[in-house]
Scaffold this active site. Structure first.
Site, PDB file in Angstrom:
ATOM      1  N   ASP A 129       5.050  -2.784  11.344  1.00  0.00           N
ATOM      2  CA  ASP A 129       3.429  -2.650  11.145  1.00  0.00           C
ATOM      3  C   ASP A 129       2.828  -2.515  12.566  1.00  0.00           C
ATOM      4  O   ASP A 129       1.887  -1.742  12.707  1.00  0.00           O
ATOM      5  CB  ASP A 129       2.666  -3.598  10.148  1.00  0.00           C
ATOM      6  CG  ASP A 129       2.815  -5.049  10.905  1.00  0.00           C
ATOM      7  OD1 ASP A 129       3.610  -5.412  11.616  1.00  0.00           O
ATOM      8  OD2 ASP A 129       2.009  -5.883  10.528  1.00  0.00           O
ATOM      9  N   ARG A 138       0.861  -1.178  -0.183  1.00  0.00           N
ATOM     10  CA  ARG A 138       0.111   0.090  -0.127  1.00  0.00           C
ATOM     11  C   ARG A 138       0.869   1.347   0.153  1.00  0.00           C
ATOM     12  O   ARG A 138       1.848   1.180   0.894  1.00  0.00           O
ATOM     13  CB  ARG A 138      -0.724   0.019   1.269  1.00  0.00           C
ATOM     14  CG  ARG A 138      -2.057   1.005   1.241  1.00  0.00           C
ATOM     15  CD  ARG A 138      -3.185   0.378   1.992  1.00  0.00           C
ATOM     16  NE  ARG A 138      -2.962   0.627   3.569  1.00  0.00           N
ATOM     17  CZ  ARG A 138      -3.604   1.302   4.230  1.00  0.00           C
ATOM     18  NH1 ARG A 138      -4.638   2.007   4.030  1.00  0.00           N
ATOM     19  NH2 ARG A 138      -3.127   1.178   5.693  1.00  0.00           N
ATOM     20  N   SER A 176       6.737  -4.895   7.620  1.00  0.00           N
ATOM     21  CA  SER A 176       6.148  -6.080   8.726  1.00  0.00           C
ATOM     22  C   SER A 176       6.692  -7.263   8.857  1.00  0.00           C
ATOM     23  O   SER A 176       6.094  -8.462   9.022  1.00  0.00           O
ATOM     24  CB  SER A 176       4.675  -6.125   8.412  1.00  0.00           C
ATOM     25  OG  SER A 176       4.039  -4.843   8.180  1.00  0.00           O
TER      26      SER A 176
END
Length: 941
Positions: free
Chosen positions: A659, A541, A605
């Protein structure tokens, strides 16, 4: 001239087809389809009344729960005794059900003996009737040389309305069929039978089930046809039963699965709801019966009354001069002289008229051929009405089943028994035709019960035994997933020990406790535009976040999502980071900002060793990533090199962020008490604000104090509060708690299914806690359990499909869907069907239970881990009570119907001195990365 017309008129009457005058006389009995649909709709309304606890007491159709929860699946086995009480005779049977010879293969052997019931017992004391039953049972065992030493399971077919509170308990509501023994109404007939057997003595019998004959018929036919879920009796009496969704049966607790409901449809009309369809002849039959005003529908249909109805019609027509030249014999005036057997004989295809003449002659009548045709037609109309009414009731039941299951069409089998259906030559064909005409969208098959209700009663007992055995085995399989408070307390203790070990500078630790170099949470003064890049699962993203100057908690966010193909996830590192750079380039084009050198935060992450806020060395891939030449390398440098290779734009990468840390920062922007981040999604992790004095594994450069002096925290420093600090210095620690158990510390709660999942994973022996708790693995754990249960014959009829053997087919999203409280079992079956798993209702219940056990354990383990974290923070700060907020992200937490609640409850129980608020992250870790970038920029401005 008048005389000529009069003669002509009488002559025409004499020449009239005799069936036409019968048609005119009995026009009220000739029901057309619109009337049948109306009757069917009325019966559906009565069914609803009977199922509701609010209206059941006043309902004419009682809709009695039978506690029969499953039809046979063909795996039933065992030897049973059966008693069948309900007609003029009483039967005792030995029924042998063989294993593996069920559906479409047969496999029930029966030996039986019929015992007459003396008439005086039908109107005497109830205890005497049951004494006769138990004496007959003892005689049967003696005659068949069946051992009295061994305990025998017994099934009891009792064909009278009872309110059942359990499979082996039923309270008599009322007698019928000429039975009127005293002293049993309102009593438990199973207990009465047990007491009679005890009085008889010398019998070792366990009464497992009491079954209505209608239910037994359904079970008998269900043994050979898996679609049989309706039972129908049209004999001396009439009744129907069917498998209803448990959630609709108010009188029984629970809403999972189905239960057979004995409609007792004979009572339909007892509340005057059929008055406009009742003829004068029906009223006469009712008035002369043993129970006036009761069982109105039964009196219009069943064999006990059909012959009498025909007699009354013929008598009235004779009195009016329409038959036998107006002559009426004493025999015709006598109740019971025309029987249902006579009606069947009169309607025989070839010999019907001859039989009619013989029957009328026996009644001292001298019928003409027209009289015989007319009386035969009376029989036809009466029996046709009977089959039409039965079809209307059956259509109501089938419509309800179709609606319950939300189906456009329904394939179903009706098991049928009863002398009228079996012996009347035209009845079955008429019934079938009308049902199919009323419900053209249903594929209805009718199967005649070959062995009566006794076999069905034994099968009810066999099914009950199978379900009890199945229940034990499923419970044993799922027992290791059901963690006690003591086990959860141990997990909490081990998590706490892992956290402490990970903070130390020396010695191995499965929980990495990685410094993030994030020293504070946002305070709401952040401003400016920041780019956030978020890589953590199957998607990447890119976000642009604009924090408005002076407006706390006000940020505008623009984003775009890009897929990471599996071949790139598991290809080379260069391919992966080139793909990310391409996505960033596309996003900057999309936003029209390709020439701006924006400050960026990179949410990455995966476990990283950080030595500064803008460097992070990948420790190991997780979540299915295997890209080469990345582990041991600084991921920020890899991204910078990919951007440089592309040579289209430039970024100022200020921070690399896990994350979990991003989630904490995002929620802290909304709630200043948020000092913990939790991810419960594809993977699982926790971060929290730890006091710097406790972090002894690396050098920390945490920027400037309020006085502007640079502070260093080096290995071994006590980290005392410095002059000018507003509070004790802290740093966010990315725990990487998914590694708990990599040293074997969780082996005592790890099941064989977890072992299998671990061995087949991309990183065997690693991330053991994550494999027990995260979305990437829970579906696979469930699949392993389902596979084992199926191989054991407890699911899907023991049929192991290729689908079930396919790793990864059972995605975790199915757990969330299957466990939804709003989802009926039919929809669970639909989900399983999409996976190529053809399940029964019982299968669906077990699958839902497996999903629940696996997801509940995952939530409890996360809750135990969270309890360890909040207790550590409380003790760090020397508080008796801690109020703190946890920022949470992840599909498992957000979308699973029960995960969040179980996690919170577990944390509350295991950390009673902490008040923990869970705040779901709205914008996820991307906004958090932008905030970390903003906070870092503020420190250096």
């Amino acid at each position: 001239m008048f005389a000529v017309h009069l003669v002509s008129f009488f002559f025409s009457k004499l020449q009239e087809d005799p069936t036409k005058k019968v048609d005119r006389f009995l026009y009220a009995m000739r029901l057309h389809d619109d009337q049948l649909k109306d009757i069917s709709a009325r019966f559906q309304a009565e069914m609803k009344k009977g199922l509701s606890s609010e209206s059941n007491a006043a309902a004419a159709v009682k809709m009695l729960p039978t506690h029969v929860r499953s039809t046979p699946d063909g795996t039933e086995k065992g030897q049973f005794l059966a008693l069948d009480l309900g007609g003029s005779k009483f039967k005792v049977l030995q029924v042998k059900v063989r294993e593996g010879m069920g559906i479409k293969r047969g496999g029930v052997e029966m030996e039986e003996r019929t015992y007459p019931i003396p008439k005086e017992l039908l109107i005497g004391k109830g205890t005497e009737l049951f004494g006769h039953v138990s004496e007959s049972l003892k005689d049967f065992l003696h005659q068949r040389n069946i051992s009295l030493e061994k305990k025998h399971p017994l099934a009891f077919t009792f064909s009278f309305p009872c309110e059942q509170t359990a499979l082996d308990q039923g309270f008599l509501l009322g007698w019928g069929k000429n039975y009127r023994p005293r002293g049993l109404q309102g009593k438990d007939v199973v207990q009465t039978l047990r007491e009679a057997i005890d009085r008889t003595g010398g019998l070792d019998v366990e009464v497992l089930a009491m079954v209505n004959d209608t239910v037994a018929t359904m079970m008998t036919c269900g043994f050979d046809d898996e679609y049989c879920e309706v039972g129908l009796i049209i004999g001396t009496g009439t009744n129907a039963c069917y498998m209803e969704e448990l959630r609709h049966i108010d009188l029984v607790e629970g809403d999972e699965g189905r239960m057979c409901v004995n409609t007792e449809w004979g009572g339909f009309g007892d509340d005057d709801s059929l008055n406009d369809y009742i003829t004068e002849f029906d009223r006469d039959v009712d008035a002369a019966s043993n129970n006036p005003g009761k069982q109105i529908f039964e009196k219009m249909i069943s064999g006990m009354y059909l012959g009498e109805l025909v007699r009354l019609v013929v008598l009235k027509m004779a009195k009016l001069g329409l038959l036998f030249d107006g002559r009426v014999s004493d025999a015709l005036r006598t109740k019971g002289k025309i029987t249902t057997a006579h009606v069947a004989a009169m309607e025989e295809y070839k010999n019907g008229l001859k039989n009619t003449k013989d029957i009328l002659t026996e009644l001292d009548l001298n019928p003409t051929s027209d009289d015989c045709i007319a009386v035969q037609h009376v029989s036809t109309i009466a029996s046709f009405r009977s089959s039409n009414l039965a079809a209307a009731g059956l259509a109501a039941i089938l419509s309800r089943i179709k609606q319950n299951r939300n189906l456009r069409s329904l394939r179903i089998t009706v098991g049928v028994d009863g002398t009228v259906y079996k012996t009347h030559p035209q009845y079955p064909k008429r019934l079938h035709k009308v049902v199919r005409r009323l419900l053209p969208e249903c594929h209805v098959r009718f199967v005649l019960s070959d062995s009566g209700s006794s076999k069905g009663a034994a099968l009810v007992s066999a099914v009950a035994q199978r379900l009890a055995s199945q229940r034990r085995q499923v419970d044993e399989t799922l027992a290791p997933f059901r963690l006690s408070q003591e086990q959860l307390q141990l997990v909490k203790t081990r998590m706490r020990a892992g956290l402490e070990a990970g903070l130390k500078s020396k010695g191995p630790s499965t929980i990495k406790m990685l410094p993030s170099f994030v020293y504070r949470t946002p305070d709401g003064t952040e401003k400016g535009k920041y780019l956030a890049l978020d890589l953590g699962g199957t998607n990447f993203r890119a976000l642009l976040v604009n924090f408005k100057k002076g407006l706390q908690h006000n940020a505008r966010l623009y984003h775009k999502i890009y897929t990471i193909p599996q071949e790139i996830m598991q290809g080379t590192g260069e391919e992966l980071f080139d793909h990310i750079a391409q996505c960033v380039s596309d996003f900057l084009d999309y936003m029209g900002m390709k020439n701006a050198r924006l400050p960026a935060g990179f949410t990455f992450s995966f476990p990283c060793e950080q030595t500064a806020i803008d460097t992070g060395t990948l420790v190991s891939w997780t979540k299915g990533y295997k890209a080469t030449d990345c582990e041991g390398h600084d991921v920020v440098s890899l991204l910078r090199e990919a951007i440089k290779r592309r040579n289209e734009f430039d970024l100022d990468i200020v921070a690399v962020v896990n994350d979990t840390v991003g989630t904490m920062m995002s929620c802290a922007y909304e709630d200043p008490q948020c000092e913990i981040g939790l991810i419960a999604g594809t993977g699982t992790n926790v971060c929290y604000m730890e006091e710097l004095k406790n972090i002894k594994k690396t050098e920390h450069k945490f920027g400037k104090t309020e006085k502007g002096e640079k502070e260093d925290m080096v290995e071994g420093t006590e980290g005392e509060k410095n002059e000018g600090d507003a509070e004790i210095p802290k740093m966010c620690i990315n725990t990487e708690w998914g590694g708990l158990g990599d040293d074997g510390s969780l082996d005592d709660i790890i099941t064989p299914y977890d072992v299998e999942v671990n061995q087949n994973s991309l990183n065997p022996g690693k991330q053991r806690f994550e494999k027990l708790t995260s979305g990437m693995y829970l579906g696979e754990v469930v699949r392993q359990v389902l596979l084992d249960l199926t191989r054991g014959g407890l699911l899907f009829r023991g049929h192991v499909t290729e689908t079930l053997k396919t790793p990864g087919i059972f995605q975790t999203k199915y757990l969330s869907q299957i466990e939804s409280d709003r989802l009926a079992l039919l929809q669970v079956r639909s989900i399983l069907q999409q996976l190529g798993l053809n399940s029964t209702c019982d299968d669906s219940i077990i699958v839902k239970e497996v999903c629940g056990a696996v997801s509940r354990r995952a939530a409890q383990l996360c809750g135990a881990g969270m309890a360890a974290v909040v207790e550590k923070i409380r003790e760090n700060r020397g508080l008796d009570h801690l109020n703190i907020t946890v920022g949470v992200d992840g599909a498992l937490y957000k979308l699973h119907p029960h995960f969040a609640g179980v996690l919170q409850e577990t944390a509350r129980i295991l950390a009673p001195q902490c008040n923990v608020t869970f705040l779901p992250s709205e914008e996820g870790s991307g906004k958090g990365a932008a905030l970390i970038t903003a906070v870092a920029r503020q420190k250096h401005d």
